[in-house]
Scaffold this active site. Structure first.
Site, PDB file in Angstrom:
ATOM      1  N   ASN A 104      -0.377  -5.034  -3.239  1.00  0.00           N
ATOM      2  CA  ASN A 104       0.351  -4.455  -2.102  1.00  0.00           C
ATOM      3  C   ASN A 104      -0.648  -4.018  -1.040  1.00  0.00           C
ATOM      4  O   ASN A 104      -1.791  -3.672  -1.350  1.00  0.00           O
ATOM      5  CB  ASN A 104       1.175  -3.237  -2.545  1.00  0.00           C
ATOM      6  CG  ASN A 104       2.016  -2.676  -1.412  1.00  0.00           C
ATOM      7  OD1 ASN A 104       2.588  -3.425  -0.622  1.00  0.00           O
ATOM      8  ND2 ASN A 104       2.083  -1.360  -1.305  1.00  0.00           N
ATOM      9  N   HIS A 106      -1.009  -1.224   2.080  1.00  0.00           N
ATOM     10  CA  HIS A 106      -0.375   0.023   2.537  1.00  0.00           C
ATOM     11  C   HIS A 106      -1.147   0.562   3.745  1.00  0.00           C
ATOM     12  O   HIS A 106      -2.387   0.677   3.689  1.00  0.00           O
ATOM     13  CB  HIS A 106      -0.373   1.053   1.407  1.00  0.00           C
ATOM     14  CG  HIS A 106       0.304   2.326   1.806  1.00  0.00           C
ATOM     15  ND1 HIS A 106       1.679   2.464   1.836  1.00  0.00           N
ATOM     16  CD2 HIS A 106      -0.206   3.503   2.235  1.00  0.00           C
ATOM     17  CE1 HIS A 106       1.980   3.681   2.259  1.00  0.00           C
ATOM     18  NE2 HIS A 106       0.862   4.336   2.503  1.00  0.00           N
ATOM     19  N   SER A 133      -5.149   0.222   2.955  1.00  0.00           N
ATOM     20  CA  SER A 133      -5.579   0.053   1.562  1.00  0.00           C
ATOM     21  C   SER A 133      -4.863  -1.140   0.950  1.00  0.00           C
ATOM     22  O   SER A 133      -3.677  -1.359   1.213  1.00  0.00           O
ATOM     23  CB  SER A 133      -5.207   1.293   0.724  1.00  0.00           C
ATOM     24  OG  SER A 133      -5.694   2.478   1.315  1.00  0.00           O
ATOM     25  N   ASP A 142       2.855   3.377  -4.401  1.00  0.00           N
ATOM     26  CA  ASP A 142       1.637   3.484  -3.577  1.00  0.00           C
ATOM     27  C   ASP A 142       0.497   4.163  -4.331  1.00  0.00           C
ATOM     28  O   ASP A 142      -0.413   4.724  -3.718  1.00  0.00           O
ATOM     29  CB  ASP A 142       1.914   4.258  -2.265  1.00  0.00           C
ATOM     30  CG  ASP A 142       2.908   3.528  -1.371  1.00  0.00           C
ATOM     31  OD1 ASP A 142       2.967   2.294  -1.443  1.00  0.00           O
ATOM     32  OD2 ASP A 142       3.607   4.209  -0.599  1.00  0.00           O
TER      33      ASP A 142
END
Ligand code: GRF
Length: 201
Positions: A104, A106, A133, A142
């Protein structure tokens, strides 16, 4: 490597991955959006990628949504699942099923500013530094192990909009780079330790 990309919106990160797919050894076999109006769907269709919409509003249970998401994903047997602006919380069952395979991006310097509206919150907190990030996805929202970050300066003249633009520029560079580490076999998750070339990051 064969990858599935999940999106919810504009899909500029998806576009940066499409543009660099040859040089990063990534074959995007499918794009899935949980939002039917997501512009990213046009980007993937235009590039001839299999494109699916799974509208989360059609589901009353997160569990059923994630099961249907898995069904589509599994048809493509991906080596990597790339969340690119996918604004949906995944169930623990889902994240465990694909442990070590989901990335992911972020828009903050995690662990700071998890969740939404990161740019506005950075302004309100009078932060001097901000950034992006990339992390492995685990059941912690997250909160999965961080792989890489890029830092930008927050200037007195910045607002949430200008920060979003500056961070996106970094996102479009860092995400293909990290994906390439993964597709070349250099990047692995060992329990909660991120390994690059067999060394902890
Ligand atoms: C990016 O800032 C991403 O980090 C965040 O949502 C935004 C999506 O942008 N999760 P896009 O859809 O890739 O243009």
């Amino acid at each position: 490597m064969n990858g599935v990309v999940l999106i919810s919106g504009n899909g500029s990160n998806l576009q940066s991955l499409i543009n660099k797919s040859n040089s990063i050894d990534l074959n995007i076999s499918c794009v899935i959006s949980n939002v039917p109006s997501a512009f990213g769907l046009e980007r993937s269709t235009r590039s001839g990628i299999d494109t699916h919409t799974l509208n989360h509003k059609d589901y009353t249970s997160r569990h059923t949504f994630d099961n249907n998401l898995s069904e589509i994903i599994n048809k493509y047997n991906p080596d990597i699942i790339i969340l690119a602006g996918f604004m949906r919380i995944l169930t623990e069952e889902f994240t465990k099923k694909y442990f070590g395979k989901i990335l992911n991006i972020h828009p903050s310097l995690l662990p700071k500013f998890q969740g939404l509206d990161t740019h506005q919150r950075v302004i309100e907190a009078k932060e001097k530094k901000h950034g992006v990030s990339v992390h492995f996805v685990t059941e912690h929202l997250d909160g999965g192990p961080i792989i890489a970050q890029r830092v930008i300066d927050v200037l007195p003249s910045d607002d949430a909009e200008s920060l979003a633009k500056k961070v996106l520029i970094e996102e479009h560079k860092i995400y293909p780079e990290v994906v390439q580490w993964y597709t070349s076999g250099r990047l692995k998750l060992d329990n909660d330790i991120v390994l690059l070339d067999n060394k902890p990051i």
